[in-house]
Design a protein around this motif. Sequence first.
Motif, PDB file in Angstrom:
ATOM      1  N   PHE A 168      -6.555  -6.054   8.783  1.00 23.64           N
ATOM      2  CA  PHE A 168      -5.848  -6.639   9.935  1.00 23.64           C
ATOM      3  C   PHE A 168      -5.370  -5.594  10.927  1.00 23.64           C
ATOM      4  O   PHE A 168      -4.989  -5.922  12.042  1.00 23.64           O
ATOM      5  N   GLU A 203       3.519   9.160   2.612  1.00 26.01           N
ATOM      6  CA  GLU A 203       3.611   8.248   3.754  1.00 26.01           C
ATOM      7  C   GLU A 203       4.491   7.053   3.428  1.00 26.01           C
ATOM      8  O   GLU A 203       4.780   6.786   2.274  1.00 26.01           O
ATOM      9  N   LYS A 204       4.866   6.358   4.461  1.00 24.92           N
ATOM     10  CA  LYS A 204       5.740   5.203   4.276  1.00 24.92           C
ATOM     11  C   LYS A 204       5.024   4.070   3.551  1.00 24.92           C
ATOM     12  O   LYS A 204       3.845   3.836   3.789  1.00 24.92           O
ATOM     13  N   LEU A 205       5.743   3.397   2.711  1.00 22.34           N
ATOM     14  CA  LEU A 205       5.204   2.234   2.016  1.00 22.34           C
ATOM     15  C   LEU A 205       4.859   1.158   3.045  1.00 22.34           C
ATOM     16  O   LEU A 205       5.574   0.974   4.015  1.00 22.34           O
ATOM     17  N   ARG A 206       3.756   0.490   2.835  1.00 19.27           N
ATOM     18  CA  ARG A 206       3.380  -0.563   3.779  1.00 19.27           C
ATOM     19  C   ARG A 206       3.204  -1.862   2.999  1.00 19.27           C
ATOM     20  O   ARG A 206       2.532  -1.878   1.979  1.00 19.27           O
ATOM     21  N   THR A 207       3.826  -2.911   3.456  1.00 19.43           N
ATOM     22  CA  THR A 207       3.618  -4.198   2.784  1.00 19.43           C
ATOM     23  C   THR A 207       3.199  -5.238   3.806  1.00 19.43           C
ATOM     24  O   THR A 207       3.579  -5.163   4.969  1.00 19.43           O
ATOM     25  N   PHE A 208       2.405  -6.190   3.394  1.00 16.03           N
ATOM     26  CA  PHE A 208       2.037  -7.287   4.282  1.00 16.03           C
ATOM     27  C   PHE A 208       1.638  -8.493   3.451  1.00 16.03           C
ATOM     28  O   PHE A 208       1.454  -8.382   2.236  1.00 16.03           O
ATOM     29  N   LEU A 223       4.644  -1.056  14.901  1.00 19.57           N
ATOM     30  CA  LEU A 223       5.155  -1.203  13.547  1.00 19.57           C
ATOM     31  C   LEU A 223       6.472  -0.452  13.397  1.00 19.57           C
ATOM     32  O   LEU A 223       7.410  -0.931  12.760  1.00 19.57           O
ATOM     33  N   VAL A 239       0.861  -1.181   0.000  1.00 20.99           N
ATOM     34  CA  VAL A 239       0.000   0.000   0.000  1.00 20.99           C
ATOM     35  C   VAL A 239       0.895   1.228   0.000  1.00 20.99           C
ATOM     36  O   VAL A 239       1.751   1.377   0.874  1.00 20.99           O
ATOM     37  N   ASP A 271       6.764 -10.390   0.470  1.00 19.60           N
ATOM     38  CA  ASP A 271       6.939 -10.171   1.905  1.00 19.60           C
ATOM     39  C   ASP A 271       8.094 -10.918   2.558  1.00 19.60           C
ATOM     40  O   ASP A 271       8.276 -10.831   3.751  1.00 19.60           O
ATOM     41  N   SER A 311      -8.099   1.279   3.603  1.00 18.54           N
ATOM     42  CA  SER A 311      -7.234   0.580   2.640  1.00 18.54           C
ATOM     43  C   SER A 311      -7.301  -0.921   2.905  1.00 18.54           C
ATOM     44  O   SER A 311      -7.819  -1.350   3.932  1.00 18.54           O
ATOM     45  N   PRO A 312      -6.781  -1.720   1.990  1.00 16.83           N
ATOM     46  CA  PRO A 312      -6.791  -3.173   2.226  1.00 16.83           C
ATOM     47  C   PRO A 312      -6.053  -3.573   3.503  1.00 16.83           C
ATOM     48  O   PRO A 312      -6.304  -4.636   4.052  1.00 16.83           O
ATOM     49  N   ALA A 313      -5.139  -2.727   3.991  1.00 16.41           N
ATOM     50  CA  ALA A 313      -4.428  -3.060   5.229  1.00 16.41           C
ATOM     51  C   ALA A 313      -5.360  -2.945   6.426  1.00 16.41           C
ATOM     52  O   ALA A 313      -5.078  -3.475   7.496  1.00 16.41           O
ATOM     53  N   GLN A 339       9.928  -2.205  12.393  1.00 14.04           N
ATOM     54  CA  GLN A 339      10.685  -1.766  11.229  1.00 14.04           C
ATOM     55  C   GLN A 339      12.114  -1.395  11.606  1.00 14.04           C
ATOM     56  O   GLN A 339      13.055  -1.646  10.876  1.00 14.04           O
TER      57      GLN A 339
END
Lengths: 204, 805
Positions: free
Chosen positions: B165, A86-91, B179, A81, B196, B160-162, B183
């Motif tokens: 969860f 903003e910071k890139l977010r991955t999951f 988070l 995302v 991932d 958003s899709p995030a 990180q």
Amino acid sequence: MCLLLPISSQASDLDPAALIERLKKPAPASIAFKEFRFSALLEQPLVVSGELNYLAADHLQRFVKEPYREKTIIRGESVRVERDGEKLRTFALKRAPELRGLLTAFGALLTGNSEAVRKQFEITATGEAARWELKLIPLDARSKERIQEITITGAGDTPSCLFMGSGVNTQSVMLFGEHPNLIFNGEVSPERLSTICNEGSAAQ
Amino acid sequence: MSAGSANDRSAPSRRLGQSVRSSRVWLLVLWLAALAVLGYFAQRQLQIGTDLRLFLPKPTTPEERLLLEEIGEGAGSRVLVLALSGSSPEALADISRELAAALADNPAFRFVANGELSMDALPEELLPYRYLLSDTLDEHTFDASYLREQLRARARDLASPAGAFLESWLPRDPTLELLSVLQRWQPAQEPNRLYDVWFDKDGKRALLLAETAAPAFDPERQRQAIEMLRQAHGSFDSNHESTLTISGAGQFSVLMEQRTRGEAQFLGTAASIGMILLVLFAYRRPSAVLYSALPLLSAGLAGLFMVSVVFGEVHGITLAFGFTLIGVAQDYPVHLLSHWRADRPALTVVRELWPTLATGVASTCIAYLTFLFSGVTGLQQLASFTVAGLAAASLTTRFLLPRLLGEGGRDSGQSQALDRLWRSIDALPRLKWTSLILAIAAIVAISLSETPMWEDDLGKLTPVPVELIQQDQELRGALGAADVRYMLVVNATDRQQALRKLEEIQQPLEQLIERGAMTGFDHAARYLPSAATQLARQKKLPDTSTLREALGHAQTGSGFKADVFEPFVNDVQKAKELQPLLPEDLGTSPLATNLEMLLTRSDQGARAFVTLNGVRDAAALRAFSESRTDLLLLDLKGASEALVSKQRTHILWSLGLASILLVGVIALALRKRARVYRVLLPMALTTLIAMATLQLNGISLSLFHLIALMLGAGLGLDYALFFEHAADDPLEQRRTLHAVIVCSLSTLMVFALLAASTIPVLRAIGLTVSLAVVSNFLLAVMVARARATSNPSTHASAHAEAQQS
């Protein structure tokens, strides 16, 4: 009639496989959407609109254009995302069964492959060719707990809405196509959105 | 017993023969029983170590000490790199995830990481600490404006899709502090990430890191851990679509153990068969096989016994080298057997041979004894092993073996073939000037060769094939692993001070990146800030009522319901009252493992490492490290080279001393300068020739070559002593020739087999010793043999004697 929920719109049963076959579109396919996100944390649902690009069976892009810009890329098992500034977010996709459901449902609708859907969902179809409703219930217990069901409504070979969850547990409602003149007075509820979906289908 | 008794068949003498035979059987039984007892004790006592450090000198500089600690128990040496390849990236990512999940609770592994951010990395009881661990509070405060901005971002996350969860976590952590902490804990130099999880640059191999609980030099437990890995992989990938590659010091020690054992078994069997055939051919009697093996067996077991008594533990390399060096003991019974004949009882023969044999053994033993003062434990073990072994072999050959031998058989001195051989050798020109020319040529070749004389790379001391080491480096490079050569070390009085110092140098380090001196770094304070920093952050946390008020303002118009963030308020309140998190509070979480690698206790208090990535300007780093007294730039390559060269100095001094002692012993035994010269020349010349040959073939000398050269010298000395001793008696000359041919052929056979090995170390030793055996034999024959025996009368009479019998 207008107050009917998608769930309760009872009519003669359709053959889901035939319906899915009819909805087939060659990839890449792209469709505008307006999504209403419901959450117990929120007073009002969040509303975003943009475009969904279905590029391949495991490749979906979701672009939010309003009220801010955001890009989500689902590819294979991973989701990223990106939002301006903003910071890139991955999951991993496995963390969001909702998303996997969406991806499977989309894939099925656009490729016409009902077999792929049956691996993950129990499918029922109701209504008639001119106005139908496709319901997907996850087979996997964990996914079922999270999303309960996915309902897609439409008319002819065009889907009009996608409901994630139902009733008070509705998580999100997605309206497909352009809805420039959609203005709500008062509370936005899944029920009212369902009505709009049915009207949209009827109009077509 | 005389030659005549063999033909006497009278009853009393047969009884006598029987009683002699039964006493011989008893002797054999007792001997074997003694060996069994020795073997039993040695085996019960002995721990076989594989720690390479035993063969390195004691460290004197802090750099060397660090290097040795790193080689041995450093967490780095326990980390295996796993690579999954051969399938689609999606499938590999899935297997990577399943593998990590399956091994997470396995006690054989301290951690398994595949790049996934796991919310479980911080156990529940440590969750409130996130506000003290994250650096958010260094720059922000939890005031209304900051919280408003955060809530707006969270609303977008939710849409958003995030959102799916994050939704359940948001009430507790609307600033997503967890988070930010997770990180922060990702590797400083992030490897490529697909689906991932970590991948190599081309996206072809999924990469994981696994730290074993067992140290690298514990092949048994490493083997178990690696088996578990393979099993887990097999159970997820039953169709064998993907290939699992495991790399790292632990895997190497397992692999080398298997390979060395396999090859040693094969070579050992081949050598044994060859040896048996050679002995059978040389002596034409099956019992000779037993006679020639007993002293060698005694030598091996005596050596083991000695080392186990003195040291308790023996290094694997000591064993390998030790058995190599006592190979010379095989020659002792051969001399006896070659001189033993029907008209000469074995005891008489051995009495005649003993002065020569003893001179050889004593001088070799005295030479090896100098290793006791080398300051290198491995070499001390080697000396004890070899001296005990050689003493046992020579004493058993002198006192036990002759009593075991019955009546002598054919006299090898009577052999026509040997007579012809001897005469053709006699016809060869005597080397006088030639040896001088050879020596000069060898020295010139050595000094002119462009090959470095000595191998300084510590890595070359390991028997691991180069391809595997390259693969390992490549995999670690793909994972963004730290520079293997340079590292900064921070010395402090305790771990808290070390963490504070790390925080102090954070900025200068970032400047070094900006200036292009390196591309990244990692240190303990990235994972766990100092207590001081945590307290400072804690101080900036608002109290409950202030936070509620700010949150109230921030929530207006955010779309979030009032009161949903109560769990957040609770956690902040808890964080406000916490004692700072200390290294010892971490238990066995993955965080503790990371920290342990980078922050250790030392004799002086505490020591922290700053690992570096992509070092381009070592001089700038050095200048920075010299600007602070508590900072040291560790050049592991430099330190290891210094260490190896120091090791060599130790060995060379020992060897120098050994040579002097050896010359002394020989001079004392032989008395005449000409004799001493004849005995020592072949050995000295051979050493020079072998060194020159290696150099000309582009081989730098390492510890292994030195050991091989020593064995060569020991063999050469024996050959020369015996030839020299043979003097003028033609029969004796032929018997000596017989003995030395058997000795050198058997040695050559064993080491030529080693030279064919695929393991570099064995090949180095095999090649060098084979070369030395050939050269020593030829030189001993040409130089050491007695002055020209062209005295026709002696010759004729010898011939006549041979004809008669």
